[in-house]
Scaffold this motif. Structure first.
Motif, PDB file in Angstrom:
ATOM      1  N   ALA A  13       0.836  -1.212   0.000  1.00  0.00           N
ATOM      2  CA  ALA A  13       0.000   0.000   0.000  1.00  0.00           C
ATOM      3  C   ALA A  13       0.865   1.253   0.000  1.00  0.00           C
ATOM      4  O   ALA A  13       0.541   2.245  -0.666  1.00  0.00           O
ATOM      5  N   LYS A  14       1.969   1.218   0.733  1.00  0.00           N
ATOM      6  CA  LYS A  14       2.885   2.367   0.786  1.00  0.00           C
ATOM      7  C   LYS A  14       3.483   2.632  -0.595  1.00  0.00           C
ATOM      8  O   LYS A  14       3.539   3.785  -1.044  1.00  0.00           O
ATOM      9  N   LEU A  15       3.926   1.563  -1.268  1.00  0.00           N
ATOM     10  CA  LEU A  15       4.516   1.730  -2.592  1.00  0.00           C
ATOM     11  C   LEU A  15       3.477   2.246  -3.588  1.00  0.00           C
ATOM     12  O   LEU A  15       3.760   3.171  -4.367  1.00  0.00           O
ATOM     13  N   ILE A  16       2.284   1.686  -3.564  1.00  0.00           N
ATOM     14  CA  ILE A  16       1.232   2.116  -4.481  1.00  0.00           C
ATOM     15  C   ILE A  16       0.876   3.584  -4.251  1.00  0.00           C
ATOM     16  O   ILE A  16       0.726   4.363  -5.204  1.00  0.00           O
ATOM     17  N   ALA A  17       0.780   3.988  -2.980  1.00  0.00           N
ATOM     18  CA  ALA A  17       0.430   5.376  -2.662  1.00  0.00           C
ATOM     19  C   ALA A  17       1.511   6.335  -3.133  1.00  0.00           C
ATOM     20  O   ALA A  17       1.220   7.370  -3.752  1.00  0.00           O
ATOM     21  N   ASN A  18       2.768   5.997  -2.867  1.00  0.00           N
ATOM     22  CA  ASN A  18       3.880   6.880  -3.264  1.00  0.00           C
ATOM     23  C   ASN A  18       4.020   6.969  -4.775  1.00  0.00           C
ATOM     24  O   ASN A  18       4.267   8.046  -5.327  1.00  0.00           O
ATOM     25  N   ASP A  24       5.379  10.684  -6.349  1.00  0.00           N
ATOM     26  CA  ASP A  24       6.539  10.978  -5.491  1.00  0.00           C
ATOM     27  C   ASP A  24       7.778  10.203  -5.932  1.00  0.00           C
ATOM     28  O   ASP A  24       8.899  10.689  -5.799  1.00  0.00           O
ATOM     29  N   ILE A  25       7.594   8.976  -6.416  1.00  0.00           N
ATOM     30  CA  ILE A  25       8.728   8.144  -6.800  1.00  0.00           C
ATOM     31  C   ILE A  25       9.070   8.408  -8.262  1.00  0.00           C
ATOM     32  O   ILE A  25       8.245   8.204  -9.159  1.00  0.00           O
ATOM     33  N   ASN A  26      10.292   8.847  -8.511  1.00  0.00           N
ATOM     34  CA  ASN A  26      10.722   9.146  -9.882  1.00  0.00           C
ATOM     35  C   ASN A  26      11.195   7.909 -10.631  1.00  0.00           C
ATOM     36  O   ASN A  26      10.909   7.751 -11.818  1.00  0.00           O
ATOM     37  N   GLN A  75       1.616  -4.807 -14.111  1.00  0.00           N
ATOM     38  CA  GLN A  75       0.211  -5.186 -14.031  1.00  0.00           C
ATOM     39  C   GLN A  75      -0.557  -4.253 -13.099  1.00  0.00           C
ATOM     40  O   GLN A  75      -1.724  -3.933 -13.351  1.00  0.00           O
ATOM     41  N   ALA A  76       0.106  -3.789 -12.045  1.00  0.00           N
ATOM     42  CA  ALA A  76      -0.531  -2.868 -11.099  1.00  0.00           C
ATOM     43  C   ALA A  76      -0.615  -1.442 -11.645  1.00  0.00           C
ATOM     44  O   ALA A  76      -1.263  -0.579 -11.042  1.00  0.00           O
ATOM     45  N   GLY A  77       0.023  -1.197 -12.784  1.00  0.00           N
ATOM     46  CA  GLY A  77      -0.058   0.116 -13.413  1.00  0.00           C
ATOM     47  C   GLY A  77       0.738   1.188 -12.708  1.00  0.00           C
ATOM     48  O   GLY A  77       0.306   2.341 -12.631  1.00  0.00           O
ATOM     49  N   LEU A  78       1.935   0.849 -12.201  1.00  0.00           N
ATOM     50  CA  LEU A  78       2.730   1.800 -11.426  1.00  0.00           C
ATOM     51  C   LEU A  78       3.885   2.427 -12.215  1.00  0.00           C
ATOM     52  O   LEU A  78       4.662   3.206 -11.647  1.00  0.00           O
TER      53      LEU A  78
END
Length: 228
Positions: A115-120, A125-127, A141-144
């Protein structure tokens, strides 16, 4: 209005009388009398100082890169790893903050870390995210990840090292419209990354731009720095 509180009235009478004491005793009396208000002012002052220092005058965060699901215990710390990048890009670390973490995880068994990774990532926030092939597939697959079609110069520069993900293979039919997207750049042979020792020697590793990332010059500079 006349003060009718006898305790407070007596205290102020003592305070007036203290003016006739010798200097040393007078100062001690004043300190004892005002120590709690002074302590309160001091605490508020310290809190205001740290708020101004850490929030108002905090260095601007210009880059945030992560390794997701590393498979080895790193040989050096994240700070040691990223230390040479600001010099490479000529960035002033007193005014510009560069973050790098090899401790980001995306595991089905750890909902909090996922959840933390998905939110960031979703917030932009994550470049940059670095991962192996298995994690690449799951995060795709998660679209990140950002589609590298949006960065034609970057895609052309690393045309021989690109990795795509086929969304039509997903179980969810609504993903079929996404088709095949190019998300990753192969950095398995990066000498810079190997110095961190975050992955097995024979493991393929990929660099991807985070979803909604502000892909500034510093992000492109990082890719140049770490890509083989």
């Amino acid at each position: 209005m006349k003060d009718t509180n006898p305790v407070r009235k007596e205290k102020f009478e003592h305070l007036k009388n203290a003016s006739s004491l010798p200097f040393g005793k007078r100062m001690r009396y004043y300190f004892d009398f005002f120590k709690f208000p002074l302590l309160g002012i001091l605490i508020v002052g310290i809190l205001v100082f740290f708020f101004v220092k850490e929030v108002i005058f905090a260095p601007e965060v210009i880059f945030y890169g992560v390794i997701v699901n590393r498979t080895e215990v790193t040989a050096i710390t994240d700070d040691e790893f990223i230390r040479s990048f600001p010099e490479y890009g000529n960035y002033n670390t007193k005014r510009e903050k560069i973050y790098f973490s090899s401790d980001m995880f995306f595991n089905d068994s750890d909902i909090e870390s996922a959840a933390k990774l998905i939110a960031n990532a979703s917030s932009g926030d994550i470049n940059v995210m670095i991962c192996n092939k298995d994690t690449f597939d799951r995060l795709s697959q998660a679209g990140l990840f950002a589609d590298l079609d949006n960065y034609p110069e970057l895609k052309a520069k690393y045309s021989d090292s690109l990795l795509s993900y086929d969304h039509t293979k997903n179980d969810t039919p609504e993903d079929d419209s996404l088709g095949i997207k190019t998300y990753g750049i192969d950095i398995s042979d990066s000498a810079v990354l190997k110095s961190l020792n975050a992955f097995h020697e024979d493991e393929k590793t990929y660099l991807c731009i985070g979803l909604n990332s502000n892909t500034s010059d510093v992000v492109l500079s990082f890719i140049d720095w770490i890509a083989p």
